[in-house]
Write a protein that holds these residues in place. Sequence first.
Motif, PDB file in Angstrom:
ATOM      1  N   LEU A 282       0.828  -1.210   0.000  1.00  0.00           N
ATOM      2  CA  LEU A 282       0.000   0.000   0.000  1.00  0.00           C
ATOM      3  C   LEU A 282       0.862   1.260   0.000  1.00  0.00           C
ATOM      4  O   LEU A 282       0.578   2.217  -0.728  1.00  0.00           O
ATOM      5  N   VAL A 283       1.904   1.279   0.807  1.00  0.00           N
ATOM      6  CA  VAL A 283       2.754   2.466   0.908  1.00  0.00           C
ATOM      7  C   VAL A 283       3.439   2.744  -0.422  1.00  0.00           C
ATOM      8  O   VAL A 283       3.499   3.896  -0.875  1.00  0.00           O
ATOM      9  N   GLU A 284       3.975   1.722  -1.056  1.00  0.00           N
ATOM     10  CA  GLU A 284       4.669   1.923  -2.319  1.00  0.00           C
ATOM     11  C   GLU A 284       3.713   2.381  -3.411  1.00  0.00           C
ATOM     12  O   GLU A 284       4.098   3.154  -4.296  1.00  0.00           O
ATOM     13  N   THR A 285       2.482   1.924  -3.361  1.00  0.00           N
ATOM     14  CA  THR A 285       1.494   2.369  -4.349  1.00  0.00           C
ATOM     15  C   THR A 285       1.151   3.841  -4.142  1.00  0.00           C
ATOM     16  O   THR A 285       1.054   4.618  -5.103  1.00  0.00           O
ATOM     17  N   ILE A 286       0.974   4.248  -2.890  1.00  0.00           N
ATOM     18  CA  ILE A 286       0.606   5.635  -2.589  1.00  0.00           C
ATOM     19  C   ILE A 286       1.740   6.590  -2.943  1.00  0.00           C
ATOM     20  O   ILE A 286       1.505   7.657  -3.531  1.00  0.00           O
ATOM     21  N   PHE A 287       2.978   6.218  -2.608  1.00  0.00           N
ATOM     22  CA  PHE A 287       4.112   7.112  -2.813  1.00  0.00           C
ATOM     23  C   PHE A 287       4.884   6.825  -4.109  1.00  0.00           C
ATOM     24  O   PHE A 287       5.984   7.355  -4.286  1.00  0.00           O
ATOM     25  N   ALA A 288       4.310   6.014  -4.997  1.00  0.00           N
ATOM     26  CA  ALA A 288       4.962   5.677  -6.269  1.00  0.00           C
ATOM     27  C   ALA A 288       6.399   5.204  -6.044  1.00  0.00           C
ATOM     28  O   ALA A 288       7.314   5.585  -6.767  1.00  0.00           O
ATOM     29  N   TRP A 289       6.567   4.390  -5.006  1.00  0.00           N
ATOM     30  CA  TRP A 289       7.887   3.862  -4.678  1.00  0.00           C
ATOM     31  C   TRP A 289       8.145   2.628  -5.550  1.00  0.00           C
ATOM     32  O   TRP A 289       7.407   1.646  -5.475  1.00  0.00           O
ATOM     33  N   PRO A 290       9.182   2.651  -6.366  1.00  0.00           N
ATOM     34  CA  PRO A 290       9.391   1.559  -7.328  1.00  0.00           C
ATOM     35  C   PRO A 290       9.961   0.302  -6.683  1.00  0.00           C
ATOM     36  O   PRO A 290      11.096  -0.106  -6.956  1.00  0.00           O
ATOM     37  N   GLY A 291       9.173  -0.327  -5.838  1.00  0.00           N
ATOM     38  CA  GLY A 291       9.642  -1.500  -5.116  1.00  0.00           C
ATOM     39  C   GLY A 291       8.791  -2.720  -5.379  1.00  0.00           C
ATOM     40  O   GLY A 291       7.949  -2.754  -6.294  1.00  0.00           O
ATOM     41  N   LEU A 292       8.991  -3.725  -4.569  1.00  0.00           N
ATOM     42  CA  LEU A 292       8.322  -5.009  -4.740  1.00  0.00           C
ATOM     43  C   LEU A 292       6.813  -4.892  -4.509  1.00  0.00           C
ATOM     44  O   LEU A 292       6.033  -5.576  -5.163  1.00  0.00           O
ATOM     45  N   GLY A 293       6.415  -4.033  -3.570  1.00  0.00           N
ATOM     46  CA  GLY A 293       4.998  -3.869  -3.299  1.00  0.00           C
ATOM     47  C   GLY A 293       4.242  -3.295  -4.483  1.00  0.00           C
ATOM     48  O   GLY A 293       3.167  -3.782  -4.851  1.00  0.00           O
ATOM     49  N   LYS A 294       4.789  -2.260  -5.089  1.00  0.00           N
ATOM     50  CA  LYS A 294       4.163  -1.661  -6.268  1.00  0.00           C
ATOM     51  C   LYS A 294       4.148  -2.648  -7.424  1.00  0.00           C
ATOM     52  O   LYS A 294       3.183  -2.738  -8.184  1.00  0.00           O
ATOM     53  N   TYR A 295       5.239  -3.402  -7.560  1.00  0.00           N
ATOM     54  CA  TYR A 295       5.313  -4.422  -8.598  1.00  0.00           C
ATOM     55  C   TYR A 295       4.252  -5.496  -8.374  1.00  0.00           C
ATOM     56  O   TYR A 295       3.610  -5.957  -9.322  1.00  0.00           O
ATOM     57  N   ALA A 296       4.045  -5.897  -7.122  1.00  0.00           N
ATOM     58  CA  ALA A 296       3.028  -6.901  -6.805  1.00  0.00           C
ATOM     59  C   ALA A 296       1.633  -6.369  -7.112  1.00  0.00           C
ATOM     60  O   ALA A 296       0.783  -7.088  -7.657  1.00  0.00           O
ATOM     61  N   PHE A 297       1.387  -5.103  -6.764  1.00  0.00           N
ATOM     62  CA  PHE A 297       0.072  -4.501  -7.020  1.00  0.00           C
ATOM     63  C   PHE A 297      -0.226  -4.487  -8.519  1.00  0.00           C
ATOM     64  O   PHE A 297      -1.317  -4.878  -8.958  1.00  0.00           O
ATOM     65  N   GLU A 298       0.736  -4.069  -9.316  1.00  0.00           N
ATOM     66  CA  GLU A 298       0.530  -4.030 -10.764  1.00  0.00           C
ATOM     67  C   GLU A 298       0.386  -5.432 -11.344  1.00  0.00           C
ATOM     68  O   GLU A 298      -0.380  -5.642 -12.293  1.00  0.00           O
ATOM     69  N   SER A 299       1.100  -6.391 -10.760  1.00  0.00           N
ATOM     70  CA  SER A 299       0.990  -7.766 -11.239  1.00  0.00           C
ATOM     71  C   SER A 299      -0.401  -8.326 -10.985  1.00  0.00           C
ATOM     72  O   SER A 299      -0.950  -9.067 -11.811  1.00  0.00           O
ATOM     73  N   ILE A 300      -0.987  -7.976  -9.828  1.00  0.00           N
ATOM     74  CA  ILE A 300      -2.339  -8.434  -9.515  1.00  0.00           C
ATOM     75  C   ILE A 300      -3.347  -7.782 -10.450  1.00  0.00           C
ATOM     76  O   ILE A 300      -4.280  -8.437 -10.943  1.00  0.00           O
ATOM     77  N   ILE A 301      -3.163  -6.491 -10.731  1.00  0.00           N
ATOM     78  CA  ILE A 301      -4.083  -5.776 -11.618  1.00  0.00           C
ATOM     79  C   ILE A 301      -4.101  -6.416 -13.007  1.00  0.00           C
ATOM     80  O   ILE A 301      -5.165  -6.597 -13.620  1.00  0.00           O
ATOM     81  N   TYR A 302      -2.917  -6.780 -13.519  1.00  0.00           N
ATOM     82  CA  TYR A 302      -2.808  -7.344 -14.870  1.00  0.00           C
ATOM     83  C   TYR A 302      -2.792  -8.871 -14.868  1.00  0.00           C
ATOM     84  O   TYR A 302      -2.514  -9.482 -15.888  1.00  0.00           O
ATOM     85  N   MET A 303      -3.061  -9.479 -13.686  1.00  0.00           N
ATOM     86  CA  MET A 303      -3.157 -10.931 -13.573  1.00  0.00           C
ATOM     87  C   MET A 303      -1.897 -11.626 -14.083  1.00  0.00           C
ATOM     88  O   MET A 303      -1.963 -12.618 -14.818  1.00  0.00           O
ATOM     89  N   ASP A 304      -0.771 -11.099 -13.705  1.00  0.00           N
ATOM     90  CA  ASP A 304       0.520 -11.674 -14.088  1.00  0.00           C
ATOM     91  C   ASP A 304       0.851 -12.780 -13.081  1.00  0.00           C
ATOM     92  O   ASP A 304       1.542 -12.564 -12.087  1.00  0.00           O
ATOM     93  N   PHE A 305       0.375 -14.002 -13.365  1.00  0.00           N
ATOM     94  CA  PHE A 305       0.496 -15.100 -12.410  1.00  0.00           C
ATOM     95  C   PHE A 305       1.934 -15.400 -11.999  1.00  0.00           C
ATOM     96  O   PHE A 305       2.217 -15.558 -10.809  1.00  0.00           O
ATOM     97  N   PRO A 306       2.862 -15.533 -12.930  1.00  0.00           N
ATOM     98  CA  PRO A 306       4.244 -15.826 -12.515  1.00  0.00           C
ATOM     99  C   PRO A 306       4.827 -14.750 -11.598  1.00  0.00           C
ATOM    100  O   PRO A 306       5.572 -15.057 -10.659  1.00  0.00           O
TER     101      PRO A 306
END
Length: 323
Positions: A282-306
């Motif tokens: 959540l924090v990385e999404t709010i602050f546009a922090w280019p980390g694992l959390g933001k990457y996970a959020f985008e992966s869930i949005i685009y259903m990137d299973f791997p």
Amino acid sequence: MSLHIYILRRAAFLVPACAGVSIITFILSHVIPGDPARLASGLEAHEEQVQALRIELGLDQSLPVQYGMYVSRLVQGDLGVSIINHRPIRDNLKIFFPATLELSLASLFLSLLVGIPLGVLSAVYKDAMWDNLSRLGALLGIAFPVFWVGIVLLLVFYYKLDWFPSGGRVDTHLVLREPVPAITGLLTMDALLAGNWLVLGSALWHLALPAISLSLSTLARIARMTRTAMVEVLNEPYITTARSMGLRERKVLYGHALRNAMIPTTTIVGISFGYLLGGSVLVETIFAWPGLGKYAFESIIYMDFPAIMGVTLLATLVFLSTN
């Protein structure tokens, strides 16, 4: 039981734990409505193209077969390829994980730096006004959702006061003008090792709000645990003996009481570090922090299973290893 045997037994527990997490994550990620092949192909792609990509990714197979294919690649060290950007998941994790690790370590440092002294003061002034305020602050710190804290910090310190940046790890123009060699992947550490004080200052400035937002809940837990342990220790006979011997109060508190009170506090640090990694989404999404959390959020949005599987397994390994 010797320490080596204990460590080996705990390390062996990683295998079934990771297996269980992988099965649960695999099932949950695949029951989400949607078609990752359609998302990866584009909305204007023909059905033949979508079906070809679905076959290429193995999405036309049953879930047990798909999981078996995933495990067979995993035991060879292959985490798969991202459906969205077509890069190996292992390479993506190497890019995004250092930023999350830096944010989590900074948040843990703030939690310890503030939480331990706060707990000590609350125990020393037990039931006084300072103790009541500290306990109230700890309760609020645990109660406030991390995303709400992040939004409030942005509203006050970025939008209203313009003291801190809105997001990112560093000012882009500084990195382009004075590139920092990636030695550890932690931008603050790399800038420090390179002696680049401008980039270091900018990185710390960008790190401040996300770290404060992420650390608030952990800080509150550490303060409460330290207070509880210190109250018990200060009532022990050896503390009375130390005071009767004429030792200075600072020596009694920090040389004798705190050392023993830190045992339960140290125990929750490992668990807290795991929660920091999880809360970073959540924090990385709010602050546009280019980390694992933001990457996970985008992966869930685009259903990137791997990608979802790779992030989950890495977080599980870090959490269990830390504990």
